[in-house]
Design a protein around this motif. Structure first.
Motif, PDB file in Angstrom:
ATOM      1  N   UNK A  62      39.514   7.736  29.740  1.00  0.00           N
ATOM      2  CA  UNK A  62      38.282   7.020  29.412  1.00  0.00           C
ATOM      3  C   UNK A  62      38.599   5.693  28.729  1.00  0.00           C
ATOM      4  N   UNK A  63      39.565   5.722  27.845  1.00  0.00           N
ATOM      5  CA  UNK A  63      39.977   4.510  27.129  1.00  0.00           C
ATOM      6  C   UNK A  63      40.549   3.468  28.089  1.00  0.00           C
ATOM      7  N   UNK A  64      41.397   3.914  29.013  1.00  0.00           N
ATOM      8  CA  UNK A  64      42.026   2.984  29.957  1.00  0.00           C
ATOM      9  C   UNK A  64      41.028   2.414  30.959  1.00  0.00           C
ATOM     10  N   UNK A  65      40.044   3.212  31.358  1.00  0.00           N
ATOM     11  CA  UNK A  65      39.099   2.803  32.392  1.00  0.00           C
ATOM     12  C   UNK A  65      37.947   1.958  31.855  1.00  0.00           C
ATOM     13  N   UNK A  66      37.764   1.927  30.556  1.00  0.00           N
ATOM     14  CA  UNK A  66      36.543   1.322  30.032  1.00  0.00           C
ATOM     15  C   UNK A  66      36.379  -0.156  30.386  1.00  0.00           C
ATOM     16  N   UNK A  67      37.407  -1.010  30.284  1.00  0.00           N
ATOM     17  CA  UNK A  67      37.201  -2.415  30.684  1.00  0.00           C
ATOM     18  C   UNK A  67      36.734  -2.564  32.131  1.00  0.00           C
ATOM     19  N   UNK A  68      37.355  -1.804  33.045  1.00  0.00           N
ATOM     20  CA  UNK A  68      36.947  -1.869  34.454  1.00  0.00           C
ATOM     21  C   UNK A  68      35.519  -1.357  34.628  1.00  0.00           C
ATOM     22  N   UNK A  69      35.185  -0.263  33.931  1.00  0.00           N
ATOM     23  CA  UNK A  69      33.827   0.277  34.004  1.00  0.00           C
ATOM     24  C   UNK A  69      32.814  -0.725  33.445  1.00  0.00           C
ATOM     25  N   UNK A  70      33.208  -1.454  32.407  1.00  0.00           N
ATOM     26  CA  UNK A  70      32.318  -2.467  31.826  1.00  0.00           C
ATOM     27  C   UNK A  70      32.049  -3.583  32.828  1.00  0.00           C
ATOM     28  N   UNK A  71      33.094  -4.016  33.525  1.00  0.00           N
ATOM     29  CA  UNK A  71      32.929  -5.083  34.518  1.00  0.00           C
ATOM     30  C   UNK A  71      32.015  -4.649  35.655  1.00  0.00           C
ATOM     31  N   UNK A  72      32.323  -3.502  36.259  1.00  0.00           N
ATOM     32  CA  UNK A  72      31.516  -3.024  37.389  1.00  0.00           C
ATOM     33  C   UNK A  72      30.094  -2.700  36.940  1.00  0.00           C
ATOM     34  N   UNK A  73      29.973  -2.034  35.788  1.00  0.00           N
ATOM     35  CA  UNK A  73      28.658  -1.653  35.289  1.00  0.00           C
ATOM     36  C   UNK A  73      27.793  -2.855  34.950  1.00  0.00           C
ATOM     37  N   UNK A  74      28.387  -3.885  34.339  1.00  0.00           N
ATOM     38  CA  UNK A  74      27.601  -5.075  34.011  1.00  0.00           C
ATOM     39  C   UNK A  74      27.208  -5.843  35.263  1.00  0.00           C
ATOM     40  N   UNK A  75      28.086  -5.850  36.275  1.00  0.00           N
ATOM     41  CA  UNK A  75      27.723  -6.462  37.554  1.00  0.00           C
ATOM     42  C   UNK A  75      26.532  -5.748  38.180  1.00  0.00           C
ATOM     43  N   UNK A  76      26.541  -4.418  38.106  1.00  0.00           N
ATOM     44  CA  UNK A  76      25.434  -3.644  38.674  1.00  0.00           C
ATOM     45  C   UNK A  76      24.162  -3.814  37.855  1.00  0.00           C
ATOM     46  N   UNK A  77      24.286  -3.718  36.514  1.00  0.00           N
ATOM     47  CA  UNK A  77      23.109  -3.808  35.658  1.00  0.00           C
ATOM     48  C   UNK A  77      22.436  -5.163  35.736  1.00  0.00           C
ATOM     49  N   UNK A  78      23.218  -6.229  35.567  1.00  0.00           N
ATOM     50  CA  UNK A  78      22.648  -7.574  35.678  1.00  0.00           C
ATOM     51  C   UNK A  78      22.226  -7.878  37.112  1.00  0.00           C
ATOM     52  N   UNK A  79      22.987  -7.332  38.069  1.00  0.00           N
ATOM     53  CA  UNK A  79      22.650  -7.550  39.475  1.00  0.00           C
ATOM     54  C   UNK A  79      21.318  -6.946  39.849  1.00  0.00           C
ATOM     55  N   UNK A  80      21.026  -5.772  39.313  1.00  0.00           N
ATOM     56  CA  UNK A  80      19.726  -5.157  39.587  1.00  0.00           C
ATOM     57  C   UNK A  80      18.589  -5.986  39.003  1.00  0.00           C
ATOM     58  N   UNK A  81      18.823  -6.548  37.813  1.00  0.00           N
ATOM     59  CA  UNK A  81      17.806  -7.426  37.223  1.00  0.00           C
ATOM     60  C   UNK A  81      17.608  -8.676  38.073  1.00  0.00           C
ATOM     61  N   UNK A  82      18.725  -9.191  38.618  1.00  0.00           N
ATOM     62  CA  UNK A  82      18.628 -10.369  39.477  1.00  0.00           C
ATOM     63  C   UNK A  82      17.910 -10.033  40.780  1.00  0.00           C
ATOM     64  N   UNK A  83      18.207  -8.879  41.356  1.00  0.00           N
ATOM     65  CA  UNK A  83      17.597  -8.477  42.624  1.00  0.00           C
ATOM     66  C   UNK A  83      16.089  -8.290  42.483  1.00  0.00           C
TER      67      UNK A  83
END
Length: 355
Positions: A62-83
């Protein structure tokens, strides 16, 4: 603004947590399948034990994956707001891109604290417990716990408080058992042991010989032993950077320097305790330009692909530069922070190009 900020946090955070959980479950599933190859009917390590081992190693993952999860998750979260044109509405209401990024970075600061706690006080201990459990199930020769390392070697049981490296250890207790009598014959304590070209030298040694008529004790300044513990056990039990918290790494680095020993690998791990949480903020900065550039034109699949691609590049660059730094003598602080700084500069540069 507070209501808007909370709404933005909720959208981004829910996507990050969902991505984090998905990446972890996918990895743990394949890790469990791979771990089944170590299951053997000749040992106590069965399917249930393999599952327990995988679960115990999850906090480190979980510790190692968190930066990657933050990048993908923020792309999805902000992307949904943009869509849904919600980002467009925010900007029409007078909220700038940099203000929106600032809101997400506030969330990032909370996440930095959370992931730092996970990496400092949870992941190292569960990683150590997982390794100890697997070793204990696969063989009865070695166990690692809160009271140090326990090793069974023939008729001897050895306890080591601190195994600094394959050449130095502190706080030894050696129990020699008489199998015929079913009791302990001798108990040997040594303040420390250091390895030289011919074997091991034990310092400040106290030996108690248990006899039928009493206990005889002797104290020696130093004793030479040709063989102390098996080589294969020594290599397994030696301190590993990913099993130490930052405070423990700092103590280990100080010890290595005082004894003129190489500590580059542990210095690298020490600085990564800070760069990994901070990379969460960098990932949030990088996500924003992609979202605002594509706006409604990019689908969720495209955003996921971009996030995975950037995450893989960051992970490989970070891992590669860390190894290169150790080999070529680059200062550990520089080799640990340079990938983070490169991506930060790139993210800020892309933000500045947005209008």
């Amino acid at each position: 603004m507070n209501h808007l900020e909370r709404y933005l946090w909720k959208s981004v955070l829910s996507s990050i947590l969902l991505t984090w959980l998905s990446l972890t479950l996918l990895d743990r599933f394949f890790a469990f399948l791979a771990e089944l190859g170590d299951v053997s009917p000749d040992t106590q390590y069965g399917n249930v034990q393999a599952l327990y081992y995988i679960l115990m190693g999850t906090p480190k993952l979980l510790y190692d994956y968190f930066p990657t999860a933050t990048l993908i998750g923020s792309l999805l979260g902000l992307g949904n707001l943009a869509a849904n044109s919600e980002l467009t509405a925010m900007r029409a209401a007078g909220i700038s891109i940099h203000q929106i990024v600032g809101m997400t970075l506030k969330l990032g600061l909370v996440l930095v604290v959370m992931v730092f706690v996970l990496g400092e006080w949870v992941a190292p201990h569960t990683e150590l417990a997982a390794s100890s459990f697997k070793l204990r199930m696969q063989q009865k020769q070695l166990a690692i716990g809160n009271q140090g390392i326990w090793i069974k070697d023939g008729n001897r049981i050895i306890n080591i408080s601190k195994l600094w490296s394959e050449k130095k250890m502190e706080g030894l207790a050696i129990y020699t058992i008489n199998p015929e009598a079913g009791r302990i014959d001798t108990i040997t304590h040594a303040a420390r042991a250091e390895r030289d070209a011919t074997g091991w030298v034990l310092y400040e040694l106290t030996r108690k010989v248990i006899q039928t008529d009493g206990v005889r004790q002797e104290t020696l300044a130093q004793v030479h032993e040709d063989k102390l513990i098996p080589e294969q056990v020594l290599s397994i039990a030696a301190v590993k950077p990913n099993q130490l918290a930052a405070t423990e790494l700092a103590d280990f680095i100080k010890h290595q320097r005082e004894n003129e020993l190489n500590s580059k690998r542990f210095e690298q791990a020490f600085w990564q305790h800070f760069t990994t949480p901070l990379s969460t903020l960098v990932m949030l900065i990088i996500a924003a330009p992609f979202v605002f550039s594509f706006q409604r034109n990019a689908g969720a699949g495209q955003r996921i692909f971009i996030g995975i691609l950037i995450g893989i590049v960051f992970f490989l660059f970070n891992r590669m530069f860390g190894s290169v730094g150790i080999v070529y003598g680059i200062p550990p602080l520089l080799s640990a922070t340079l990938p983070l700084l490169v991506f930060l500069v790139g993210g800020v540069w892309m933000l500045q190009r947005l209008r």
